[in-house]
Design an enzyme around this catalytic site. Structure first.
Site, PDB file in Angstrom:
ATOM      1  N   ASP A  71      51.928 -68.240  42.837  1.00 33.75           N
ATOM      2  CA  ASP A  71      51.574 -67.417  41.700  1.00 33.75           C
ATOM      3  C   ASP A  71      52.701 -67.574  40.691  1.00 33.75           C
ATOM      4  O   ASP A  71      53.776 -68.075  41.029  1.00 33.75           O
ATOM      5  CB  ASP A  71      51.463 -65.975  42.199  1.00 33.75           C
ATOM      6  CG  ASP A  71      51.249 -65.018  41.069  1.00 33.75           C
ATOM      7  OD1 ASP A  71      50.457 -65.348  40.165  1.00 33.75           O
ATOM      8  OD2 ASP A  71      51.873 -63.949  41.078  1.00 33.75           O
ATOM      9  N   ARG A  83      44.676 -69.416  33.998  1.00 32.15           N
ATOM     10  CA  ARG A  83      43.529 -68.530  33.785  1.00 32.15           C
ATOM     11  C   ARG A  83      42.626 -68.481  35.012  1.00 32.15           C
ATOM     12  O   ARG A  83      41.412 -68.493  34.900  1.00 32.15           O
ATOM     13  CB  ARG A  83      42.706 -69.007  32.582  1.00 32.15           C
ATOM     14  CG  ARG A  83      43.453 -68.950  31.294  1.00 32.15           C
ATOM     15  CD  ARG A  83      42.988 -67.786  30.503  1.00 32.15           C
ATOM     16  NE  ARG A  83      44.110 -67.197  29.804  1.00 32.15           N
ATOM     17  CZ  ARG A  83      44.039 -66.645  28.620  1.00 32.15           C
ATOM     18  NH1 ARG A  83      42.901 -66.596  28.003  1.00 32.15           N
ATOM     19  NH2 ARG A  83      45.076 -66.085  28.088  1.00 32.15           N
TER      20      ARG A  83
END
Lengths: 1111, 353
Positions: free
Chosen positions: A368, A760
């Site tokens: 992440d 995204r």
């Protein structure tokens, strides 16, 4: 304490009581339950089966104790481990139970309970009333999500009126409808019907079990979920049970071993049949057969007898030892000071103790971005207000200046409420505020009003913000410094100080933020009575809802936004609109209705929000900087040197993500090309993927079907390309690319790139990407993240790592390993993972070797004892060989061994690659073990045989008897396996020495004890070997035989390994040689430049100093 | 969630800085370098060769002669008799002649050898009752079920019970020296001192009942099926060598590890006759066998073995040769390793990255 019951309209029996069985066992159920569970494991069931075989006299080739003793010991160790696990899982909930545990157990759905300050919430409660004004309560949710911020909850006004009046509460008669128990901590839907009035219940009214009441004298709550139905408990369950690839391999091998066992037993049974037919039938004069047994039946019985004798090829203690090793290696992770983060007082934690060796085999890391690569500490850096960009500093020539520590900061001393820690460098923005430009004021007013931050003002003027997301905190702080100070909030009002004037806005509605909406709005009424809606959100989302008149401003702002994003900043767009009072009243009633329905509440609310959030007027945009964590680029570089591929999966914009890619050293200017895939149709995506990478490659990817057994698993081979490529793919394209028809194409392209960044992406897509790699690449994956949106990915990957950071504990709770900083990943993989893998493989290789060698000797002996299932060793030796004589040395090796120390492991990340290629333990390695054992067992049987069969003692008496031979064979075996262990051990701590010499000493001590007069006279039948040790171990030829077998078993291995090191050294050998020549790392750097020294660039140089600092 | 320990104060959860927990235990980490491996190989190889030569010389001095008497000499008649069930219990004596080429120096041991007799079969070895043999009176009358079918004879407990005892070797030997001067000298042998001290004194005890002699103690037990006399009459010449502590019996009860074995029968008595003071002189000998033990049931051979011993035990040439060969191979390997090291390893040809 509980004092009255809310009258439940359901029967309470239907609901759980609050007594939670966090532990599996209690004192009485432990034994039967645990035994039942243990015998479900195949290995243990197998040994039970053996035990049954041993009870049959015609088959029993070994006394019952040879199986019972190990079995009982293994069961005992496992039971103790289970019991302690269970005990620890009990311990976690001590804080709950500490407080009047009896009462806690009695709490039932429908009860009303009173809570006092600093007490834990006992169950999921509907807040009824509180001591604080406006029926507010403050809670801390550290137990739930780790955040120590205070959160506020508020009771409904109707219930709040009851206060602490016990009569009223007792008479309270209402009906609660709510959703079924689930694990979502941040959501609740329900209604309360009270006095024929329906009230909406949402998360604001609910106190969850596990929270702590703070700053609130007391409150009353109605129990909604109790016991295992509480959200906390619903969250505790781990959804998937992960197993390592070594586990899978071990299962395959165990199956193979079973087959092999059957094969050996068949051979021996046939041998027995032939022997019985040819010789045994004559020998019946000396040894009559039992009734009804002929040669063929004898062969049948012999089969089972040999199953018993040769059972040691399936080692019962294997699984237990593996568990112990993993546990030990997990503790090392917990104990590592170099993975302890002092700032948040967080040590690393191995939350799963069964996956350690997999850490040494990672091929793909999915990371992440926010909070993982970055600090998730936000600073307000830039903004764009009605087409003008602020935040950059220019010199007189109009050139933009780099902002450094020395750059002059804006002086906020005019504002007594300013936060001294906030810094900003562009003076023009302050001037714009002072000039009272309405857009600028509106901009900051929005920032001060549109948020969910809580303010705490312990002393006058000293404000402390409690923000749920760091972005919001940064924005509100910015507004505060620029003169729009958010001071306090109640559920109905927000009080701000606008340029020194205190104003109180009436808060009419909050249109909440969520991952789909990606925006939040508030509707407020100013003291002047003006109704306005303030909205902030993601650019694309807000742009869709702007009034057409803003189009010009939009263009300019878009330019600014791109600029901000290009610098890696996180952007938000701000917009507002004024509302017509009548329209709002009407909307408000519909809103109320929608929010009190049970079905489709969310959809209906969404529609309403959609309706009012349109025709917005653009105010500007904010840009927040999220700084990279310390050591991130260095860590990424180290990992990629270790041949680990890192994919970043982020929810950020493409530009932001790209920029982070550059600043993390993942994308580099010198890369051959960086492909950006941002197509909008599947066809385009396909084309882009195909053409960009390797136009000349075949159309259909070659898929390797793996194995015959598992037809389902396919594998895409790695393809190589010249040059380094990077791939950036956005969420839209990813959605198409993850489709069945395109996924292989995506994977091929992605795997040819050095770096992959997906931007995204939704949480679901994160998991999909991980699954995709897992499916087609037989590689071990690791996902690392810190937020709730990473949970799916963490659970999907082979190994999930949670960063315990700003975004709560969600990710950590579902992870297998957790720590506070991304850079610790380097140590977790390159040091702990590598060692764990190395140790586990060494352990397995050695374990199989020692057991096979032990067993094969029986096989050879069968040819000399008429295949009668006679054992070579004393039965007691068979019983304790695995558990006493050889258990500790090998455990010592697998807990302490290091081929090279941690410095060298980090210095040479290449050392990691053998793990990725399964070099140390695979089917081939296993077969090598078997062959090696075969050789050793031949030596161990035939050398003593040839040396002993017709010799005598030095006084002419017997030494070729069975008992002396048994003693000789077992002593040879034990010494050989000990020497072999010594050869395998590359890190001799005092403990290893102690274990090894201790085991040998214990062997002789136990042997002499068991063969002593006393033992024989007490237990005559069990210890028939009396005197054997005394009579044969004083013979020189016995010791000469032992010496010869040891030499013959070990020297070929030494020669082989030495040759390997000379002829085709592995990376480990090279590093070890280097270590031998340069024991001090710092010296090595200066004198012998390491192989990569020629290409040292700035980044690498900082890496070196960084690594030095790390040590 | 398992190991969280609540603490207070900054850094309260910092792990201990102990060498064990930080995996920094002081350690010796050897590796296989040329400096250690090569000298090691040379030394071990040399030691093995020297040891082998020394052992070889030792073993060369040991003298041994094996005489197969299964069917040789006059024993073929006895062999036939034993094969025939009808004449199985008829006494048969035979003799075999042999000669010693050289003097057998010092102590000479007389062994009987059996070839292909599987004393190591599992069921055979289980078929004994150590409780009975150690002199427990309860076991004397209630032999263990392991002894079946040699536990009871028509309800009378068998002592000693079991297949091993039942099949006890019962040939006896008389060795005669035929001096060149003519005549016959019977070679005297000690028939005791042939079993392990621990066996004779601990493992095998006669059952003791106060004021009862051995035959009385064994009252109520039967002798094993194949035996010609009860256990308390095994050695008529020595009352202390009877019952379970009869040394022939003890020697037989120590089962051989392999199907071909030899067991000690007697030790030359060098005191009683001057001619044997220094061992057995070279010359012709004849061994007379009381041929009882049937050889056809194990399809093997019966031997008489005369042997001397050294500190190294009996005449087993395997270990010395194995040491010499091993040592030789190790030296060759050491040379090969040295060559490889000098040609490749030393120059670090493979060490480049």
């Amino acid at each position: 304490s509980k004092f009255c019951s809310f009258k439940p309209i359901y029967k309470p029996e239907q609901f759980s009581t609050n007594a939670i069985k966090t532990s599996k066992y209690n004192l009485f159920t432990f034994l039967p339950l645990n035994l039942f569970e243990q015998f479900q494991r195949i290995a243990n069931a197998y040994f039970l089966f053996l035990l049954i075989l041993q009870v049959i006299p015609a088959i029993s080739s070994l006394s019952w104790f040879t199986t019972v003793v190990p079995l009982v010991l293994v069961l005992l160790v496992t039971a103790v481990k289970d019991a302690s696990d269970d005990f620890f899982s009990r311990l976690i909930f001590v804080p709950f139970n500490r407080l009047r545990s009896e009462k806690w157990m009695d709490v039932q759905v429908g009860d009303i309970i009173k809570l006092e300050n600093n007490k834990f919430v006992a169950a999921d409660l509907l807040l009824l009333s509180s001591s604080e004004p406006l029926n507010l309560v403050y809670i801390e949710t550290a137990e739930l999500d780790g955040s120590t911020n205070l959160k506020v909850k508020q009771a409904l006004t109707v219930t709040g009126e009851m206060g602490d009046c016990i009569e009223k509460l007792a008479a309270f008669n209402g009906e609660v409808h709510c959703e079924p128990p689930n694990n979502r901590l941040d959501k609740f839907t329900g209604t309360l019907t009270f006095r024929d009035q329906k009230y909406a219940l949402d998360n604001e009214r609910i106190l969850l079990r596990g929270c702590t009441l703070r700053n609130t004298e007391w409150c009353f709550g109605l129990v909604i979920f109790a016991g295992p139905e509480t959200k906390l408990m619903q969250n505790c369950g781990k959804t998937t049970f992960k197993r390592t690839s070594i586990d899978h391999l071990m299962n395959v091998l165990v199956l193979f071993i079973f087959g092999f066992l059957a094969f050996m037993c068949t051979v021996l049974a046939i041998g027995n049949g032939i022997w019985e037919f040819q010789e045994g039938s004559v020998f019946t004069a000396f040894l009559p057969r039992p009734d009804g047994v002929d040669a063929s039946f004898s062969a049948f019985l012999t089969f089972w007898s040999y199953v018993i004798i040769l059972n040691t090829v399936v080692p019962i203690s294997l699984y237990v030892s593996v568990e112990i090793i993993r546990l030990g290696n997990s503790f090392y992770i917990d104990w590592d000071r170099k993975m302890y983060y002092p700032r948040s007082d967080t040590p690393a934690e191995a939350r799963t103790t069964t996956l350690n060796e997999e850490l040494g085999q990672i091929k793909y890391v999915f990371s992440d971005k926010t909070g993982t690569l970055t600090q998730n500490i936000m600073t307000f850096n830039k903004c764009s207000i009605s087409g003008k960009s602020y935040g950059d500093v220019f010199n007189f020539a109009g050139q933009r200046l780099e902002i450094t520590e020395k750059t002059e900061k804006v002086d906020f001393s005019y504002n007594p409420l300013a936060d001294p820690k906030f810094s900003f460098h562009d003076h023009s923005l302050v001037e714009a505020v002072k000039l009272e430009a309405p857009e600028v004021h509106n901009f900051f007013r929005l920032l001060a009003l549109c948020h969910t931050v809580m303010a705490e003002e312990k002393e006058e003027g000293n404000l402390l913000y409690q923000a749920q997301s760091p972005d919001e905190g940064a924005l509100v702080t910015a507004a505060r410094n620029f003169g729009f100070v958010f001071r306090s909030r109640t559920p109905e009002t927000i009080t701000i100080v606008e340029m020194g004037v205190q104003k109180s806005y009436e808060l009419l509605a909050i249109l909440d933020f969520n991952n789909v909406r990606k925006r939040m709005s508030v509707i407020v009424q100013s003291p002047e009575g003006k109704l306005s809606l303030y909205c902030k959100g993601a650019d694309t989302i807000v742009y869709e809802r702007l009034h057409p008149s803003c189009s010009k401003l939009m263009d300019v702002t878009t330019e600014h936004l791109n600029e901000f994003a290009g610098e890696g900043l996180r952007t938000l767009v701000l917009a507002h609109k004024n509302l017509d009072e009548d329209y709002f009243r009407e909307w408000s009633t519909r809103h109320h209705m929608a929010s009190t329905t049970l079905e489709d509440r969310e959809e209906r609310l969404d529609e309403l929000y959609e309706e009012i959030e349109k025709d917005l007027l653009l105010l500007g945009a904010t840009a927040i900087e999220d700084k990279l964590q310390d050591g991130v680029p260095q860590t990424i570089e180290q990992l990629s040197k270790a041949n680990i591929k890192i994919w970043v999966l982020t929810g950020d914009k493409q530009e932001t993500a790209e920029n982070i890619g550059y600043s993390c050293n993942m994308l580099r200017e010198e890369m051959t090309d960086v492909f950006i895939i941002s197509a909008d149709t599947p066809q385009e995506v396909h084309e882009e993927l195909r053409k960009k990478m390797k136009p000349e490659s075949e159309d259909e990817p070659t898929i390797i079907q793996r194995g015959i057994l598992d037809k389902k698993s396919k594998m895409l081979p790695d393809e190589t390309v010249d040059g380094e490529y990077g791939l950036v793919i956005n969420g839209h394209s990813l959605a198409y690319a993850l489709d069945k028809s395109l996924e292989q194409e995506l994977l091929r392209t992605a795997c040819m790139c050095k770096t992959v960044i997906c931007c995204r992406v939704t949480p679901l897509q994160k998991a999909q990407v991980v699954e995709l790699v897992k499916k087609y690449k037989q590689a071990v994956t690791l996902a690392i993240g810190d937020g709730a949106n990473d949970v799916s990915m963490i659970k999907a990957a082979h190994i999930g790592v949670g960063i315990s950071g700003q975004e709560g504990m969600q990710a950590v709770l579902s992870s297998d390993f957790s720590f506070a900083q991304f850079r610790y990943l380097q140590r977790l993989l390159l040091v702990h993972g590598r060692w764990s893998y190395l140790r586990m493989c060494k352990f397995l290789r050695y374990f199989f070797y020692k057991n096979f060698t032990f067993t094969f000797v029986h096989f050879w002996y069968a040819f000399f004892c008429g295949f009668s299932a006679q054992t070579v060793y004393d039965e007691w030796f068979i019983t304790v060989y695995n558990l006493v004589y050889t258990a500790l040395p090998v455990l010592g090796m697998s807990l302490f061994d290091q081929d090279v120390n941690d410095r060298w492991s980090v210095q040479f990340p290449q050392l990691y690659s053998p793990g990725q290629l399964n070099k140390y333990f695979s089917k081939t390695a296993f077969f090598k073990c078997v062959l090696h054992s075969c050789y050793s067992s031949l030596v161990l049987f035939f050398i003593p045989y040839a040396a002993m069969y017709d010799t005598v003692r030095d006084d002419g008496r017997d030494i070729a008897d069975y008992q002396s031979f048994a003693l000789l064979a077992q002593t040879c075996l034990l010494i050989t396996v000990c020497v072999q262990l010594g050869l395998d051990t590359s890190y001799w701590t005092a403990v290893n020495q102690f274990f090894l010499w201790g085991s040998l000493a214990v062997y002789f001590a136990i042997t002499f004890t068991m063969y002593s007069n006393g033992m024989y006279l007490i237990f005559t039948a069990s210890f028939p070997f009396i005197g054997t040790a005394r009579n044969s171990l004083n013979q020189p030829n016995v010791w000469l035989t032992i010496l010869l077998t040891s030499i013959l078993c070990v020297l070929p291995v030494v020669a082989y390994r030495f040759l390997l090191i000379q002829l085709c050294p592995t990376i480990n050998d090279k590093v070890r040689v280097l270590r031998g020549t340069a024991p001090y790392l710092s010296l090595t750097r200066r004198q012998h430049p390491s192989p990569c020294a020629g290409c040292l660039n700035q980044v690498q140089r900082t890496r070196l100093s960084e690594t030095l600092y790390l040590f | 969630m398992g190991k969280k320990v609540a603490g207070s104060g900054p850094c309260s959860r910092i792990p201990d800085n102990s060498a064990f927990k930080q995996q920094r235990l002081p350690a010796w980490s050897p590796s296989l370098t040329a400096e250690t491996v090569l000298p090691f190989f040379y030394i071990i190889g040399l030691v093995c060769v020297l040891l082998g030569v020394a052992l070889f010389l030792t073993v060369q001095k040991i003298q041994e002669i094996q005489v197969d008497y299964t069917t040789s000499g006059t024993c073929d008649a006895c062999f036939e008799m034993r094969s025939n069930k009808m004449s199985a219990s008829v006494k048969c004596r035979c003799s075999v002649d042999f000669s010693l080429k050289e003097n057998f120096q010092e102590d000479v041991f007389l062994y009987y050898g059996l070839v292909n007799f599987h004393q190591n079969l599992r069921r055979y070895m289980d078929s004994r009752d150590d409780g009975q043999l150690v002199g427990r009176t309860t076991n004397l009358k209630n032999p263990s079920t392991y002894c079946e079918p040699f536990a009871y004879n028509n309800g009378t407990p068998i002592a000693p019970c079991g297949a091993i005892a039942n099949s006890m070797f019962n040939d006896s030997f008389t060795l005669k020296y035929l001096p060149p001067t003519g005549g016959v000298v019977i070679v005297p042998f000690y028939r005791t001192g042939i079993a392990w001290y621990t066996d004779k004194n601990v493992k095998f005890r006669n059952p003791q009942i106060e004021n009862e002699l051995l035959p009385q103690v064994f009252q109520g037990t039967a002798q094993p099926f194949y035996w010609q006399k009860p256990v308390y009459e095994l050695d008529p010449s020595d009352p202390n060598n009877n019952g379970f502590i009869n040394e022939d019996f003890i020697v037989w009860m120590r089962e051989a590890a392999f199907p071909s074995f030899k067991k000690l029968y007697g030790i030359l008595n060098r005191q009683s006759k001057a001619i044997f003071e220094h061992g057995l002189p070279a010359g012709n000998y004849s061994v007379t066998i009381s041929y009882n033990f049937p050889a056809q049931y194990f399809q093997g051979k019966k031997l008489v073995v005369l042997s001397t011993v050294s500190w190294f035990g009996g005449k087993n040439i395997f270990l010395p040769i194995a040491y010499i060969v091993t040592g030789g191979v190790i030296l060759v390997v050491a040379v090969v390793l040295t060559v490889v090291y000098i040609k490749i390893g030393k120059k670090g040809l493979n060490m480049e990255e």
